[in-house]
Design a protein around this motif. Structure first.
Motif, PDB file in Angstrom:
ATOM      1  N   PHE A  32       2.240  -2.112   3.143  1.00  0.00           N
ATOM      2  CA  PHE A  32       3.481  -2.853   2.955  1.00  0.00           C
ATOM      3  C   PHE A  32       4.634  -2.331   3.807  1.00  0.00           C
ATOM      4  O   PHE A  32       5.610  -3.045   4.027  1.00  0.00           O
ATOM      5  CB  PHE A  32       3.890  -2.852   1.475  1.00  0.00           C
ATOM      6  N   SER A  33       4.535  -1.091   4.276  1.00  0.00           N
ATOM      7  CA  SER A  33       5.602  -0.573   5.125  1.00  0.00           C
ATOM      8  C   SER A  33       5.617  -1.254   6.489  1.00  0.00           C
ATOM      9  O   SER A  33       6.604  -1.183   7.222  1.00  0.00           O
ATOM     10  CB  SER A  33       5.450   0.947   5.312  1.00  0.00           C
ATOM     11  N   LYS A  34       4.522  -1.945   6.827  1.00  0.00           N
ATOM     12  CA  LYS A  34       4.429  -2.623   8.115  1.00  0.00           C
ATOM     13  C   LYS A  34       4.605  -4.129   7.991  1.00  0.00           C
ATOM     14  O   LYS A  34       4.377  -4.873   8.946  1.00  0.00           O
ATOM     15  CB  LYS A  34       3.074  -2.325   8.761  1.00  0.00           C
ATOM     16  N   ILE A  52      -4.581  -5.701  -6.128  1.00  0.00           N
ATOM     17  CA  ILE A  52      -4.071  -4.467  -6.725  1.00  0.00           C
ATOM     18  C   ILE A  52      -2.960  -3.981  -5.808  1.00  0.00           C
ATOM     19  O   ILE A  52      -3.202  -3.719  -4.630  1.00  0.00           O
ATOM     20  CB  ILE A  52      -5.168  -3.394  -6.844  1.00  0.00           C
ATOM     21  N   MET A  53      -1.729  -3.867  -6.329  1.00  0.00           N
ATOM     22  CA  MET A  53      -0.587  -3.573  -5.462  1.00  0.00           C
ATOM     23  C   MET A  53       0.257  -2.443  -6.034  1.00  0.00           C
ATOM     24  O   MET A  53       0.575  -2.435  -7.226  1.00  0.00           O
ATOM     25  CB  MET A  53       0.275  -4.823  -5.281  1.00  0.00           C
ATOM     26  N   PHE A  54       0.613  -1.513  -5.140  1.00  0.00           N
ATOM     27  CA  PHE A  54       1.528  -0.425  -5.484  1.00  0.00           C
ATOM     28  C   PHE A  54       2.703  -0.445  -4.521  1.00  0.00           C
ATOM     29  O   PHE A  54       2.532  -0.594  -3.307  1.00  0.00           O
ATOM     30  CB  PHE A  54       0.832   0.937  -5.404  1.00  0.00           C
ATOM     31  N   LYS A  55       3.930  -0.287  -5.066  1.00  0.00           N
ATOM     32  CA  LYS A  55       5.132  -0.229  -4.230  1.00  0.00           C
ATOM     33  C   LYS A  55       6.083   0.820  -4.778  1.00  0.00           C
ATOM     34  O   LYS A  55       6.108   1.070  -5.980  1.00  0.00           O
ATOM     35  CB  LYS A  55       5.837  -1.592  -4.182  1.00  0.00           C
ATOM     36  N   ASN A  56       6.876   1.423  -3.893  1.00  0.00           N
ATOM     37  CA  ASN A  56       7.829   2.449  -4.312  1.00  0.00           C
ATOM     38  C   ASN A  56       9.232   1.889  -4.509  1.00  0.00           C
ATOM     39  O   ASN A  56      10.187   2.636  -4.618  1.00  0.00           O
ATOM     40  CB  ASN A  56       7.875   3.590  -3.290  1.00  0.00           C
ATOM     41  N   TYR A  57       9.369   0.557  -4.540  1.00  0.00           N
ATOM     42  CA  TYR A  57      10.679  -0.053  -4.716  1.00  0.00           C
ATOM     43  C   TYR A  57      10.596  -1.133  -5.779  1.00  0.00           C
ATOM     44  O   TYR A  57       9.515  -1.538  -6.194  1.00  0.00           O
ATOM     45  CB  TYR A  57      11.193  -0.648  -3.401  1.00  0.00           C
ATOM     46  N   CYS A  58      11.742  -1.560  -6.234  1.00  0.00           N
ATOM     47  CA  CYS A  58      11.802  -2.502  -7.356  1.00  0.00           C
ATOM     48  C   CYS A  58      11.828  -3.947  -6.886  1.00  0.00           C
ATOM     49  O   CYS A  58      12.487  -4.279  -5.908  1.00  0.00           O
ATOM     50  CB  CYS A  58      13.048  -2.256  -8.205  1.00  0.00           C
ATOM     51  N   ILE A  59      11.124  -4.789  -7.598  1.00  0.00           N
ATOM     52  CA  ILE A  59      11.370  -6.224  -7.590  1.00  0.00           C
ATOM     53  C   ILE A  59      11.951  -6.498  -8.968  1.00  0.00           C
ATOM     54  O   ILE A  59      11.261  -6.423  -9.975  1.00  0.00           O
ATOM     55  CB  ILE A  59      10.075  -7.034  -7.367  1.00  0.00           C
ATOM     56  N   ASN A  60      13.265  -6.724  -9.020  1.00  0.00           N
ATOM     57  CA  ASN A  60      13.951  -6.708 -10.301  1.00  0.00           C
ATOM     58  C   ASN A  60      13.374  -7.704 -11.298  1.00  0.00           C
ATOM     59  O   ASN A  60      13.249  -7.411 -12.469  1.00  0.00           O
ATOM     60  CB  ASN A  60      15.446  -6.963 -10.099  1.00  0.00           C
ATOM     61  N   HIS A  61      13.022  -8.868 -10.808  1.00  0.00           N
ATOM     62  CA  HIS A  61      12.438  -9.847 -11.724  1.00  0.00           C
ATOM     63  C   HIS A  61      11.346 -10.631 -11.005  1.00  0.00           C
ATOM     64  O   HIS A  61      11.526 -11.084  -9.887  1.00  0.00           O
ATOM     65  CB  HIS A  61      13.501 -10.820 -12.260  1.00  0.00           C
ATOM     66  N   GLY A  99       4.204   1.120   0.423  1.00  0.00           N
ATOM     67  CA  GLY A  99       3.272   0.719  -0.623  1.00  0.00           C
ATOM     68  C   GLY A  99       1.999   0.196   0.003  1.00  0.00           C
ATOM     69  O   GLY A  99       1.859   0.139   1.228  1.00  0.00           O
ATOM     70  N   TRP A 100       1.067  -0.169  -0.840  1.00  0.00           N
ATOM     71  CA  TRP A 100      -0.194  -0.693  -0.336  1.00  0.00           C
ATOM     72  C   TRP A 100      -0.725  -1.768  -1.274  1.00  0.00           C
ATOM     73  O   TRP A 100      -0.359  -1.845  -2.448  1.00  0.00           O
ATOM     74  CB  TRP A 100      -1.226   0.430  -0.175  1.00  0.00           C
ATOM     75  N   GLY A 101      -1.566  -2.597  -0.726  1.00  0.00           N
ATOM     76  CA  GLY A 101      -2.229  -3.618  -1.519  1.00  0.00           C
ATOM     77  C   GLY A 101      -3.710  -3.639  -1.183  1.00  0.00           C
ATOM     78  O   GLY A 101      -4.083  -3.561  -0.010  1.00  0.00           O
ATOM     79  N   LEU A 102      -4.540  -3.685  -2.202  1.00  0.00           N
ATOM     80  CA  LEU A 102      -5.987  -3.840  -2.023  1.00  0.00           C
ATOM     81  C   LEU A 102      -6.357  -5.221  -2.535  1.00  0.00           C
ATOM     82  O   LEU A 102      -6.040  -5.571  -3.677  1.00  0.00           O
ATOM     83  CB  LEU A 102      -6.747  -2.771  -2.798  1.00  0.00           C
ATOM     84  N   PHE A 103      -7.008  -6.002  -1.688  1.00  0.00           N
ATOM     85  CA  PHE A 103      -7.381  -7.365  -2.035  1.00  0.00           C
ATOM     86  C   PHE A 103      -8.884  -7.526  -1.806  1.00  0.00           C
ATOM     87  O   PHE A 103      -9.371  -7.210  -0.716  1.00  0.00           O
ATOM     88  CB  PHE A 103      -6.598  -8.366  -1.187  1.00  0.00           C
ATOM     89  N   PHE A 104      -9.616  -7.986  -2.804  1.00  0.00           N
ATOM     90  CA  PHE A 104     -11.052  -8.186  -2.607  1.00  0.00           C
ATOM     91  C   PHE A 104     -11.518  -9.443  -3.328  1.00  0.00           C
ATOM     92  O   PHE A 104     -11.068  -9.772  -4.426  1.00  0.00           O
ATOM     93  CB  PHE A 104     -11.864  -6.960  -3.036  1.00  0.00           C
ATOM     94  N   HIS A 105     -12.413 -10.148  -2.664  1.00  0.00           N
ATOM     95  CA  HIS A 105     -12.912 -11.436  -3.158  1.00  0.00           C
ATOM     96  C   HIS A 105     -13.982 -11.199  -4.229  1.00  0.00           C
ATOM     97  O   HIS A 105     -14.755 -10.239  -4.132  1.00  0.00           O
ATOM     98  CB  HIS A 105     -13.500 -12.248  -1.992  1.00  0.00           C
ATOM     99  N   PRO A 106     -14.046 -12.045  -5.261  1.00  0.00           N
ATOM    100  CA  PRO A 106     -15.091 -11.884  -6.281  1.00  0.00           C
ATOM    101  C   PRO A 106     -16.497 -11.840  -5.709  1.00  0.00           C
ATOM    102  O   PRO A 106     -17.385 -11.184  -6.271  1.00  0.00           O
ATOM    103  CB  PRO A 106     -14.900 -13.129  -7.172  1.00  0.00           C
ATOM    104  N   ASP A 107     -16.725 -12.536  -4.582  1.00  0.00           N
ATOM    105  CA  ASP A 107     -18.064 -12.538  -3.990  1.00  0.00           C
ATOM    106  C   ASP A 107     -18.478 -11.152  -3.503  1.00  0.00           C
ATOM    107  O   ASP A 107     -19.672 -10.871  -3.370  1.00  0.00           O
ATOM    108  CB  ASP A 107     -18.129 -13.519  -2.821  1.00  0.00           C
ATOM    109  N   LEU A 108     -17.498 -10.271  -3.242  1.00  0.00           N
ATOM    110  CA  LEU A 108     -17.834  -8.920  -2.783  1.00  0.00           C
ATOM    111  C   LEU A 108     -18.608  -8.164  -3.850  1.00  0.00           C
ATOM    112  O   LEU A 108     -19.531  -7.404  -3.529  1.00  0.00           O
ATOM    113  CB  LEU A 108     -16.553  -8.150  -2.434  1.00  0.00           C
ATOM    114  N   VAL A 109     -18.241  -8.360  -5.117  1.00  0.00           N
ATOM    115  CA  VAL A 109     -18.858  -7.584  -6.197  1.00  0.00           C
ATOM    116  C   VAL A 109     -19.870  -8.399  -6.999  1.00  0.00           C
ATOM    117  O   VAL A 109     -20.527  -7.866  -7.889  1.00  0.00           O
ATOM    118  CB  VAL A 109     -17.771  -7.035  -7.149  1.00  0.00           C
ATOM    119  N   ARG A 110     -20.006  -9.665  -6.656  1.00  0.00           N
ATOM    120  CA  ARG A 110     -20.947 -10.509  -7.406  1.00  0.00           C
ATOM    121  C   ARG A 110     -22.372  -9.994  -7.223  1.00  0.00           C
ATOM    122  O   ARG A 110     -22.808  -9.716  -6.108  1.00  0.00           O
ATOM    123  CB  ARG A 110     -20.851 -11.955  -6.917  1.00  0.00           C
TER     124      ARG A 110
END
Length: 302
Positions: A32-34, A52-61, A99-110
Motif C-alpha cells: 500500500f505504500s506504493k 486480508i489487509m493491514f494498514k498503519n493509518y486510519c480510515i475514520n469511517h 501497509g499490505w494486502g493479501l488477496f487470493f481467489h477461492p480456486d487457489l485453495v479449492r
C-alpha cells in the motif's frame, strides 16, 4: 449512491491499484505504500476473492456489510468474497502511510486441506468494529508470512508453488485465529457487557408475545441487538461462556420451558407454541437433547 465496483479476478485488483503485472493468476500481495490511494467518499467495492489487509493509518469511517466500521491504525481486516465495502469518509493522509494486502481467489485453495477449513475462519464474516488490533510482535509475525508468500510469488511457478503458497496462507490465517482469541481475552470487560445485553435481549424477546408468533429468536436477531456480526457474536459468547449464540438461545428457551412446565398445567403443545416453536415435536426433541428427559418426564419427575 455510487455503483459497486466489482473486481472478480486477481488481475483486476492489480489493475485497480496500478501496481505492476500479475505474478500469479490466483494470489497477489499489494504494497500500500506504493499505491496512490485516492478513492472518493462513497466508493463501494466488492471482490470475487478473499482479502486480508493491514494498514498503519486510519480510515475514520467505512461501511462493511450493514454497519459503519472504524478501520483504526494498526488494525487488520479479513473480507470474504462478495462482501461490499464502502468508504464513508476521506482517508487520513500522512507521510509514513504503509501497509499490505493479501488477496487470493477461492480456486487457489479449492480441493486443498485449507479449502475445507475456510469456513472455520469465521473472522472473514466479522463486521462493524471487529477489526483485529495487532501488537508490534503480532504485526511482525504476520508480515513474515507475507514475505514468505511474496518470495514464492517471485519464484518461477513449479509443481511445489501452490502447496507452499497455500501452506503459508494457512499459517497466516492460523495466527489470525490465535490473535483474535487473544483479543477476546483482552476485551473481557467489553465482552461481559455484550453477554449482559444478549441476556437482556432474549428476556425482552420472550416477554413480548407478539414476537414469539414469528418464531424463536435467531442468531441474526441477537447480533443486530448488540451491533455485531453473527459470527463475531457467536465466537465472543463461546469464549466468554462456553456457549455460542445458538446455544444461548436454546439454553434460554429450555429454562423458560422448565418454568412453564412446573408452573402451569398447559399441554406440551401449548407450551411449544407459546415459546415460538412451529412444531411441538421439535420442542420435545430439543428439550430431551438438552436435559436428557422429555418435557412430560421432566414435569412428572419434578
Amino acid at each position: 449512491m455510487k455503483p459497486i465496483i466489482h473486481l472478480e479476478t486477481i488481475s483486476e485488483i492489480n489493475r485497480f491499484v496500478q501496481q505492476g503485472g500479475v505474478k500469479h493468476p490466483m494470489v497477489a500481495i499489494i504494497d500500500f505504500s506504493k499505491v496512490d490511494e485516492y478513492l472518493e467518499v462513497g466508493t463501494r467495492i466488492s471482490c470475487g476473492f478473499y482479502s486480508i489487509m493491514f494498514k498503519n493509518y486510519c480510515i475514520n469511517h467505512m461501511k462493511y456489510g450493514r454497519q459503519q466500521y472504524d478501520f483504526q491504525e494498526g488494525s487488520l481486516i479479513c473480507i470474504a468474497p462478495r462482501q461490499v465495502v464502502e468508504l464513508d469518509s476521506e482517508i487520513e493522509k500522512r507521510d509514513d502511510m504503509m501497509g499490505w494486502g493479501l488477496f487470493f481467489h477461492p480456486d487457489l485453495v479449492r480441493g486443498t486441506s485449507l479449502g475445507a477449513k475456510m469456513k472455520d475462519y469465521s473472522f472473514f464474516s466479522y463486521e462493524t468494529s471487529e477489526a483485529l488490533h495487532l501488537s508490534e510482535k503480532e504485526k511482525q509475525v504476520l508480515y513474515d508470512c507475507i514475505i514468505k508468500i511474496g518470495e514464492e510469488l517471485n519464484e518461477n511457478i513449479d509443481h511445489h508453488s501452490q502447496n507452499l503458497i497455500v501452506s503459508n496462507i494457512e499459517l497466516l490465517l492460523n495466527y489470525c485465529s490465535r490473535y483474535y482469541g487473544r483479543q477476546f481475552i483482552t476485551r473481557k470487560n467489553l465482552n461481559r457487557d455484550v453477554v449482559v445485553q444478549v441476556e437482556k435481549a432474549l428476556k425482552e424477546y420472550f416477554d413480548a408475545n407478539d414476537r414469539l408468533k414469528e418464531g424463536l429468536p435467531t442468531v441474526g436477531y441477537l447480533a443486530d441487538c448488540v451491533n455485531l456480526s453473527p459470527n463475531y457474536l457467536s465466537d465472543l459468547l463461546k469464549k466468554e461462556t462456553g456457549m455460542n449464540a445458538k446455544e444461548h438461545i436454546h439454553h434460554f428457551v429450555i429454562e423458560e420451558a422448565k418454568n412453564i412446565l412446573l408452573g402451569s398445567n398447559k399441554t406440551i403443545g401449548e407450551i411449544a407454541y407459546q415459546l415460538g416453536f412451529e412444531y411441538p415435536q421439535y420442542f420435545s426433541k430439543l428439550f430431551k437433547q438438552k436435559t436428557g428427559t422429555t418435557p412430560q418426564e421432566f414435569r412428572y419427575l419434578n
